[in-house]
Design a protein around this motif. Structure first.
Motif, PDB file in Angstrom:
ATOM      1  N   VAL A 101       0.839  -1.196   0.000  1.00  0.00           N
ATOM      2  CA  VAL A 101       0.000   0.000   0.000  1.00  0.00           C
ATOM      3  C   VAL A 101       0.874   1.246   0.000  1.00  0.00           C
ATOM      4  O   VAL A 101       1.845   1.345   0.758  1.00  0.00           O
ATOM      5  CB  VAL A 101      -0.923   0.023   1.225  1.00  0.00           C
ATOM      6  CG1 VAL A 101      -1.768   1.304   1.247  1.00  0.00           C
ATOM      7  CG2 VAL A 101      -1.836  -1.192   1.222  1.00  0.00           C
ATOM      8  N   THR A 102       0.542   2.191  -0.854  1.00  0.00           N
ATOM      9  CA  THR A 102       1.200   3.496  -0.853  1.00  0.00           C
ATOM     10  C   THR A 102       0.140   4.571  -0.678  1.00  0.00           C
ATOM     11  O   THR A 102      -1.035   4.356  -0.990  1.00  0.00           O
ATOM     12  CB  THR A 102       1.980   3.748  -2.161  1.00  0.00           C
ATOM     13  OG1 THR A 102       1.058   3.788  -3.250  1.00  0.00           O
ATOM     14  CG2 THR A 102       2.998   2.647  -2.403  1.00  0.00           C
ATOM     15  N   TYR A 103       0.570   5.720  -0.186  1.00  0.00           N
ATOM     16  CA  TYR A 103      -0.366   6.805   0.095  1.00  0.00           C
ATOM     17  C   TYR A 103       0.104   8.086  -0.577  1.00  0.00           C
ATOM     18  O   TYR A 103       1.298   8.313  -0.765  1.00  0.00           O
ATOM     19  CB  TYR A 103      -0.487   7.033   1.604  1.00  0.00           C
ATOM     20  CG  TYR A 103      -1.097   5.862   2.340  1.00  0.00           C
ATOM     21  CD1 TYR A 103      -2.466   5.776   2.535  1.00  0.00           C
ATOM     22  CD2 TYR A 103      -0.285   4.822   2.822  1.00  0.00           C
ATOM     23  CE1 TYR A 103      -3.031   4.691   3.198  1.00  0.00           C
ATOM     24  CE2 TYR A 103      -0.837   3.727   3.482  1.00  0.00           C
ATOM     25  CZ  TYR A 103      -2.210   3.674   3.659  1.00  0.00           C
ATOM     26  OH  TYR A 103      -2.759   2.598   4.308  1.00  0.00           O
ATOM     27  N   GLU A 109      -4.961   6.257  -0.057  1.00  0.00           N
ATOM     28  CA  GLU A 109      -4.340   5.167  -0.802  1.00  0.00           C
ATOM     29  C   GLU A 109      -4.204   5.577  -2.266  1.00  0.00           C
ATOM     30  O   GLU A 109      -5.136   6.076  -2.879  1.00  0.00           O
ATOM     31  CB  GLU A 109      -5.193   3.901  -0.667  1.00  0.00           C
ATOM     32  CG  GLU A 109      -4.519   2.638  -1.181  1.00  0.00           C
ATOM     33  CD  GLU A 109      -4.606   2.486  -2.688  1.00  0.00           C
ATOM     34  OE1 GLU A 109      -3.567   2.168  -3.322  1.00  0.00           O
ATOM     35  OE2 GLU A 109      -5.707   2.716  -3.249  1.00  0.00           O
ATOM     36  N   THR A 111      -3.873   4.266  -5.391  1.00  0.00           N
ATOM     37  CA  THR A 111      -4.665   3.802  -6.526  1.00  0.00           C
ATOM     38  C   THR A 111      -6.031   4.478  -6.540  1.00  0.00           C
ATOM     39  O   THR A 111      -6.488   4.993  -7.563  1.00  0.00           O
ATOM     40  CB  THR A 111      -4.850   2.272  -6.470  1.00  0.00           C
ATOM     41  OG1 THR A 111      -3.611   1.646  -6.161  1.00  0.00           O
ATOM     42  CG2 THR A 111      -5.389   1.741  -7.784  1.00  0.00           C
ATOM     43  N   PRO A 166      -7.139   2.165   4.162  1.00  0.00           N
ATOM     44  CA  PRO A 166      -7.315   0.734   4.398  1.00  0.00           C
ATOM     45  C   PRO A 166      -7.063   0.335   5.853  1.00  0.00           C
ATOM     46  O   PRO A 166      -6.160   0.862   6.509  1.00  0.00           O
ATOM     47  CB  PRO A 166      -6.283   0.091   3.477  1.00  0.00           C
ATOM     48  CG  PRO A 166      -6.032   1.110   2.417  1.00  0.00           C
ATOM     49  CD  PRO A 166      -6.155   2.428   3.095  1.00  0.00           C
ATOM     50  N   ALA A 171      -5.435  -3.738   4.035  1.00  0.00           N
ATOM     51  CA  ALA A 171      -4.132  -3.312   3.521  1.00  0.00           C
ATOM     52  C   ALA A 171      -3.330  -4.491   2.986  1.00  0.00           C
ATOM     53  O   ALA A 171      -2.371  -4.311   2.232  1.00  0.00           O
ATOM     54  CB  ALA A 171      -3.347  -2.593   4.610  1.00  0.00           C
ATOM     55  N   GLY A 175      -2.117  -5.130  -4.787  1.00  0.00           N
ATOM     56  CA  GLY A 175      -2.275  -3.915  -5.561  1.00  0.00           C
ATOM     57  C   GLY A 175      -3.177  -4.123  -6.763  1.00  0.00           C
ATOM     58  O   GLY A 175      -3.915  -3.215  -7.171  1.00  0.00           O
ATOM     59  N   ARG A 178      -6.690  -3.790  -5.599  1.00  0.00           N
ATOM     60  CA  ARG A 178      -7.040  -2.387  -5.372  1.00  0.00           C
ATOM     61  C   ARG A 178      -7.307  -1.674  -6.704  1.00  0.00           C
ATOM     62  O   ARG A 178      -8.180  -0.810  -6.792  1.00  0.00           O
ATOM     63  CB  ARG A 178      -5.927  -1.674  -4.592  1.00  0.00           C
ATOM     64  CG  ARG A 178      -5.891  -2.064  -3.115  1.00  0.00           C
ATOM     65  CD  ARG A 178      -4.939  -1.155  -2.332  1.00  0.00           C
ATOM     66  NE  ARG A 178      -3.545  -1.415  -2.658  1.00  0.00           N
ATOM     67  CZ  ARG A 178      -2.802  -2.362  -2.089  1.00  0.00           C
ATOM     68  NH1 ARG A 178      -3.329  -3.137  -1.166  1.00  0.00           N
ATOM     69  NH2 ARG A 178      -1.546  -2.526  -2.440  1.00  0.00           N
TER      70      ARG A 178
END
Length: 323
Positions: A101-103, A109, A111, A166, A171, A175, A178
């Protein structure tokens, strides 16, 4: 650039599907100002299209959909630039993050933020600049529908808040899952927006149209630019040469970016689809979207969370939510 009579704005138009769509739009509409909005234009897409067509009507504008402050700055600069009214707004940019997960800078999040939230704010801020009978087209994906058996994990919508922030459990989702869910959001938001545009037209406001578009699987595009080097090499160098075989033996909804770009441009400017709204297109065909995409409660949850998140104050919230 000459004082052209209308604008057509496309996000993510510097490569792949978006580039091919922008090229087709410029070819079909030499009298329009084609605006390519993207985080960067390292491929000099606008200049390339102008050179290829011998025209000067394509222009690049920097836009970072992952940063809501940047989206607001973009909209402000658009207003100050005195561009012509927008006849077609093509919300096409998309990205997937296959690993953890990236923010974004805004704490959402990535995506979900790029594929949905940034586009939603952009629409609301640019709405005053839409021309009469403007069209909004949103690039979704067949990956949103488990029945399509796309190979991606099934999309799963619980709440917009869960997608934006998430839980420890969600989480752990991949990906790719997502991404599929963000594409489900694109379709649900299309339906929620269409319902509000119909209501606004009944009140005497201008009737705009909005449709969702599935371009199919397009090997060779930048969609997997966050993937591993090996996967990127296969995607960019092997699979584009195999499209006829893949279409025959894997899934019929596999196309080159050129084919899908023409189909996307049709929804933006094609006379045969003028007035069509609230529909989901797979390429040139209008088809049914997933069962889940038609769940009104989920559409409304997504709509209300989104306007509440992107509005900066109560007045703006009322404006965004008044459609």
């Amino acid at each position: 650039m000459s004082d052209l009579g209308r604008s057509i704005l496309i996000t993510g138009g510097t490569s792949g599907l978006g580039y091919q769509c922008a090229l087709e739009l410029a070819r079909q509409c030499p009298e329009a100002r084609i605006l390519i909005a993207s985080r960067s234009d390292t491929n000099s897409a606008a200049a390339s299209i102008n050179k290829a067509l011998g025209q000067t009507n394509v222009q690049y504008l920097p836009l970072d959909l992952s940063n809501l402050d940047n989206v607001r700055a973009f909209a402000a600069e658009y207003a100050e630039g005195k561009y012509p009214k927008i006849q077609a707004l093509v919300l096409n940019a998309g990205l997937q993050f296959p690993n953890g997960v990236t923010y974004t800078k805004d704490g959402v999040e990535s995506t979900f933020a790029i594929n949905h939230v940034g586009h939603a704010l952009l629409f609301h801020l640019l709405r005053p600049h839409l021309a009469e009978k403007a069209r909004i087209v949103i690039t979704a994906s067949g990956t949103h529908d488990p029945a399509q058996k796309s190979g991606l994990p099934d999309a799963e919508y619980t709440t917009a808040e869960e997608l934006a922030h998430p839980s420890p459990q969600s989480a752990k989702n991949s990906g790719r899952q997502r991404y599929a869910t963000s594409k489900l959001c694109n379709v649900m938001w299309t339906y929620a927006l269409d319902k509000r545009l119909i209501a606004a037209a009944a009140r005497g406001e201008e009737r705009y149209t909005v449709n969702a578009f599935d371009p199919g699987l397009m090997p060779g595009t930048d969609l997997v630019r966050e993937a591993s080097a090996v996967l990127r090499w296969i995607w960019n160098n092997v699979m584009p040469r195999m499209i006829p075989l893949l279409r025959r033996f894997v899934h019929p909804n596999i196309h080159s970016p050129e084919e899908s770009g023409i189909a996307l441009a049709r929804l933006a400017v094609g006379e045969d689809v003028a007035g069509v709204s609230g529909a989901y297109f797979e390429g040139t065909k209008k088809i049914n979207s997933s069962v889940e995409s038609h769940v009104v409660e989920k559409q409304e949850d997504l709509w209300h969370w989104t306007v509440k998140h992107v509005a900066r104050d109560e007045e703006e919230l009322r404006t965004f939510d008044s459609l």
